[in-house]
Design a protein around this motif. Structure first.
Motif, short mmCIF file in Angstrom:
data_model
loop_
_atom_site.label_atom_id
_atom_site.label_comp_id
_atom_site.label_asym_id
_atom_site.label_seq_id
_atom_site.Cartn_x
_atom_site.Cartn_y
_atom_site.Cartn_z
N ASN A 2 32.62 -53.37 -0.98
CA ASN A 2 33.64 -52.88 -1.89
C ASN A 2 33.67 -53.78 -3.13
OD1 ASN A 2 34.45 -50.87 -0.09
ND2 ASN A 2 35.87 -52.25 0.95
N ALA A 16 29.82 -49.79 -14.48
CA ALA A 16 30.20 -48.96 -13.34
C ALA A 16 29.10 -47.96 -13.01
CB ALA A 16 31.51 -48.22 -13.65
N TRP A 17 28.53 -47.35 -14.05
CA TRP A 17 27.44 -46.37 -13.86
C TRP A 17 26.25 -47.01 -13.15
CZ3 TRP A 17 22.54 -46.16 -16.34
CH2 TRP A 17 21.84 -44.95 -16.20
N THR A 20 27.20 -48.05 -9.40
CA THR A 20 27.28 -46.92 -8.44
C THR A 20 25.90 -46.47 -7.97
OG1 THR A 20 27.39 -45.35 -10.30
CG2 THR A 20 29.48 -46.04 -9.31
N SER A 22 23.70 -48.52 -6.88
CA SER A 22 23.22 -49.52 -5.92
C SER A 22 23.44 -49.07 -4.48
CB SER A 22 23.94 -50.85 -6.15
OG SER A 22 23.60 -51.77 -5.12
N LEU A 25 26.49 -50.64 -2.54
CA LEU A 25 27.88 -50.29 -2.81
C LEU A 25 28.45 -49.35 -1.76
CD1 LEU A 25 30.22 -50.50 -4.94
CD2 LEU A 25 29.39 -48.28 -5.80
N THR A 26 29.67 -49.66 -1.31
CA THR A 26 30.44 -48.75 -0.48
C THR A 26 31.47 -48.03 -1.31
OG1 THR A 26 30.16 -50.19 1.44
CG2 THR A 26 31.94 -48.57 1.55
N ARG A 27 32.29 -48.82 -2.04
CA ARG A 27 33.35 -48.22 -2.84
C ARG A 27 33.56 -49.07 -4.09
NH1 ARG A 27 39.02 -46.06 -0.23
NH2 ARG A 27 39.71 -44.78 -2.00
N LEU A 28 33.78 -48.37 -5.24
CA LEU A 28 34.00 -49.06 -6.50
C LEU A 28 35.40 -48.75 -7.02
CD1 LEU A 28 32.96 -50.76 -8.91
CD2 LEU A 28 32.08 -48.63 -9.91
N CYS A 30 38.10 -49.78 -10.30
CA CYS A 30 38.09 -50.33 -11.65
C CYS A 30 39.51 -50.48 -12.15
CB CYS A 30 37.29 -49.44 -12.60
SG CYS A 30 37.06 -50.20 -14.25
N ILE A 40 33.66 -41.68 -11.77
CA ILE A 40 32.68 -42.29 -10.84
C ILE A 40 33.28 -43.44 -10.03
CG2 ILE A 40 30.67 -41.63 -12.21
CD1 ILE A 40 30.64 -44.47 -13.37
N ALA A 41 34.52 -43.81 -10.30
CA ALA A 41 35.16 -44.91 -9.57
C ALA A 41 36.63 -44.61 -9.45
CB ALA A 41 34.95 -46.24 -10.31
#
Length: 429
Positions: A2, A16-17, A20, A22, A25-28, A30, A40-41
């Motif tokens: 996270n 962020a783009w 995401t 990667s 990543l589980t959760r992003l 912001c 996207i987040a």
């Protein structure tokens, strides 16, 4: 894992783009994010100036890694407080962030480490600053508020009265506490390049080069801005110039910071002027540039999140980055009136018409989503970014996308990349 990303601009949307994409990543999340990032987040209304609130959020949401985007939280010591709480993060300490937080600090470090830069003086009163400016006998001359001034604390004075007025404005509070000390420095003539490097305290890993456009109008006219567009790579940064920047500027800076006991861990952004005597530094920033970040992430083939973690873990020596051969170019769309006062709340149409364009991304810098509409909510609002086999091709794609956006209250420069195009043209002929 996270991840919590701090920030709300075009730089943060670009980060962020890339994050995401990667597989790590589980959760992003912001904080606070913007209208584009919200797609996207998960954007959270977290007061990032309240470091205890940030730490509490990290614990409540099992945050494994915090990426700090803008300079203000870094200069305020958010990285230090996260470290004290045992939370892994990307971004330099308060002491290391002085490289951006104080222009005088950087100039003094350059003098100590014999790093090429313009001659300068530091002053805490207007009379002394004016006397120094007059004594140099040189024009133009640069007047800088010492502290953070949101990119507005620098004046290139072409006449002595302009220099005196800029000095007086600083000490009269035009930039708040940032202007309580003033740096007067030599004007460097040449071509600018934005040079970025990841640093884990000892190891330095250069990123791709970029060049931005600071002036608001075509032909580099009008007042300075936070940046009206950028492209990568920057042809002026030849392999020889890049090697000199690394050997004469970046590595001595990192070594000096380490020797002082304030190692730099994060991304170092050097504003470089390629003068007739070679590259000289005119400023350091301690975060990714905006809009340079947008073109860098478009060209990056490697996992950005893994790279940021390598910095945080101090294992950059075992890391490498791969870049696309393609060029990237971004065009900033700003609200009319920028960099002065702008009206917020106008509706932006046509963004859906861009989603089918190949190798084009629109990064949001100042937007908010309201009742299904995308509204302008700042000075710089969008960064329309494209890839191409050449700068010319990337430029054509970016402007083709710009022309699909229906936003009468916005404007952009129509000549982003002109220096690179001038270099490409003779080769085509």
């Amino acid at each position: 894992m996270n991840v919590l990303l701090i920030g709300s601009g075009g730089r943060e949307h670009a980060l962020a783009w890339a994050i995401t994409a990667s597989p790590l990543l589980t959760r992003l999340y912001c904080a606070p994010g913007n209208g584009g990032i919200s797609e996207i987040a998960e954007c959270v209304a977290l007061p990032v100036t309240d470091h205890e609130a940030v730490i509490r959020f990290c614990r409540e949401h099992a945050i494994d890694f915090v990426v700090i985007g803008p300079e203000a939280p870094l200069v305020a010591g958010l990285a230090d407080d996260l470290a004290a709480a045992g939370i892994k993060h990307f971004g330099p300490s308060k002491a290391a962030a002085q490289l951006e937080g104080s222009k005088g600090f950087t100039k003094d470090l350059c003098a100590e480490a014999n790093i090429p830069t313009g001659t300068y003086g530091r002053f805490t009163d207007a009379a002394s600053a004016k006397a120094y400016a007059a004594k140099t006998g040189k024009l133009p001359i640069v007047i800088k508020a010492d502290g953070l001034a949101a990119g507005k604390g620098v004046v290139i004075a072409n006449t002595r009265p302009e220099a005196d007025a800029a000095i007086e404005a600083c000490f009269a509070g035009a930039f708040g506490a940032a202007g309580s000390e003033v740096v007067v420095e030599e004007f460097l003539d040449g071509e600018e390049v934005s040079f970025f490097a990841l640093c884990d305290g000892t190891t330095v890993l250069p990123l791709a080069t970029a060049q931005d456009h600071k002036r608001v109008g075509d032909g580099d006219t009008g007042p300075n801005t936070g940046g009206m567009g950028a492209y990568s790579p920057a042809p002026v940064a030849t392999p020889d110039i890049t090697a000199r920047i690394m050997d004469d500027i970046i590595r001595p800076t990192v070594a000096t910071m380490h020797r002082r006991g304030t190692p730099f861990r994060g991304v170092l952004y050097a504003g470089i002027m390629i003068t007739p005597e070679g590259p000289k530094i005119y400023e350091y920033n301690v975060r990714f540039g905006d809009p340079e970040c947008q073109v860098l992430v478009m060209r990056l083939k490697s996992d950005l999140l893994a790279a940021l973690l390598a910095v945080a873990d101090g294992v950059l020596a075992n890391f490498d980055l791969r870049w696309k051969e393609d060029a990237a170019l971004t065009v900033v769309m700003a609200a009319r009136g920028y960099p002065g006062t702008v009206e917020r709340g106008s509706t932006i149409h046509g963004l859906d018409l861009i989603k089918d364009l190949e190798d084009v991304q629109v990064f949001h810098a100042g937007t908010r989503r309201e009742q299904g509409q995308m509204l302008a909510d700042g000075g710089r609002v969008l960064a329309v970014t494209a890839l191409g086999s050449t700068i010319a091709e990337a430029q054509a794609r970016a402007y083709a996308a710009v022309d699909r956006i229906d936003w009468p209250e916005g404007f952009c420069r129509r000549d982003i990349g002109w220096r690179a195009l001038a270099r490409e043209a003779p080769r085509k002929g």
